[in-house]
Design an enzyme around this catalytic site. Sequence first.
Site, PDB file in Angstrom:
ATOM      1  N   LYS A  14     -32.568 -29.363  40.832  1.00 30.06           N
ATOM      2  CA  LYS A  14     -33.173 -28.150  41.385  1.00 30.06           C
ATOM      3  C   LYS A  14     -33.055 -26.979  40.411  1.00 30.06           C
ATOM      4  CE  LYS A  14     -30.550 -28.197  45.127  1.00 30.06           C
ATOM      5  NZ  LYS A  14     -29.728 -29.420  45.092  1.00 30.06           N
ATOM      6  N   ARG A  89     -28.889 -24.867  53.679  1.00 30.76           N
ATOM      7  CA  ARG A  89     -28.210 -26.163  53.707  1.00 30.76           C
ATOM      8  C   ARG A  89     -27.802 -26.569  55.107  1.00 30.76           C
ATOM      9  NH1 ARG A  89     -26.297 -25.819  47.902  1.00 30.76           N
ATOM     10  NH2 ARG A  89     -25.239 -27.762  47.438  1.00 30.76           N
ATOM     11  N   ARG A 128     -22.948 -33.954  33.841  1.00 24.35           N
ATOM     12  CA  ARG A 128     -22.988 -32.492  33.814  1.00 24.35           C
ATOM     13  C   ARG A 128     -21.574 -31.922  33.746  1.00 24.35           C
ATOM     14  NH1 ARG A 128     -25.926 -29.632  38.870  1.00 24.35           N
ATOM     15  NH2 ARG A 128     -23.999 -30.169  39.945  1.00 24.35           N
ATOM     16  N   ARG A 134     -17.580 -27.034  35.618  1.00 23.60           N
ATOM     17  CA  ARG A 134     -17.452 -27.008  37.083  1.00 23.60           C
ATOM     18  C   ARG A 134     -16.480 -28.095  37.529  1.00 23.60           C
ATOM     19  NH1 ARG A 134     -23.288 -26.784  39.957  1.00 23.60           N
ATOM     20  NH2 ARG A 134     -21.938 -27.509  41.633  1.00 23.60           N
ATOM     21  N   ARG A 146     -19.813 -34.375  48.642  1.00 27.43           N
ATOM     22  CA  ARG A 146     -20.980 -33.477  48.656  1.00 27.43           C
ATOM     23  C   ARG A 146     -22.228 -34.230  49.092  1.00 27.43           C
ATOM     24  NH1 ARG A 146     -19.934 -31.499  42.779  1.00 27.43           N
ATOM     25  NH2 ARG A 146     -22.105 -30.818  42.763  1.00 27.43           N
TER      26      ARG A 146
END
Length: 190
Positions: A14, A89, A128, A134, A146
Amino acid sequence: MINLILFGPPGSGKGTQAQKLVEQYELLHISTGDLFRNEMSNDTPLGKQAKSFIAKGELVPDEVTIGMLRNKVEANPNVRGYIFDGFPRTIAQSVALDTLLSEKNEEVSKLIMLEVPDDEIVDRILKRGETSGRTDDLDSSIIRNRIEIYKNETTPVYDFYSVKGKAVRINGVGSIQEIFDRLCDEIDNL
Ligand code: ADP
């Protein structure tokens, strides 16, 4: 205005696609994940509140998230439209977004879901994590959490807009440019 919801599981691309869409359509990109990370790095009260939820891969409570989103939209009234990334969400967030837009005599134009299989998502997020800094990207059990939360709490958002005839899904696997072209086809159709 064009008010898009860019939808899909964590790691579905996204953020990457939003950046390209901003250039193409001159919309304001609002990523609640980025807003939270910004608050956390500035160690604000909001950032402190969000931190423990994000570290566990859980959703930040709706009141906190909705308040933050509203502030961002109200601070940027004169734009050609918005790309909402990572928001809504939950159903409560969807209702709040519709209310906020209707106060501006606006509405959600379309929700576009990027479909990506679970295994590919886990691979992408771990990759990533090697460079993103992160911590929620480094642990496969947090990533699985998640994905579970996405399935249980977030996919109902798709149905919420689908009954209004506003939700579409596109294949989120392929090159960045191929996926971008699929998105543009949907937006140009509006
Ligand atoms: P990703 O979609 O890759 O998991 P994001 O950057 O969108 O990452 O979000 C990171 C984290 O921020 C989420 O796991 C969640 O804890 C929190 N978050 C982001 N957006 C929301 C939201 N709309 N509601 C609740 N929590 C959110």
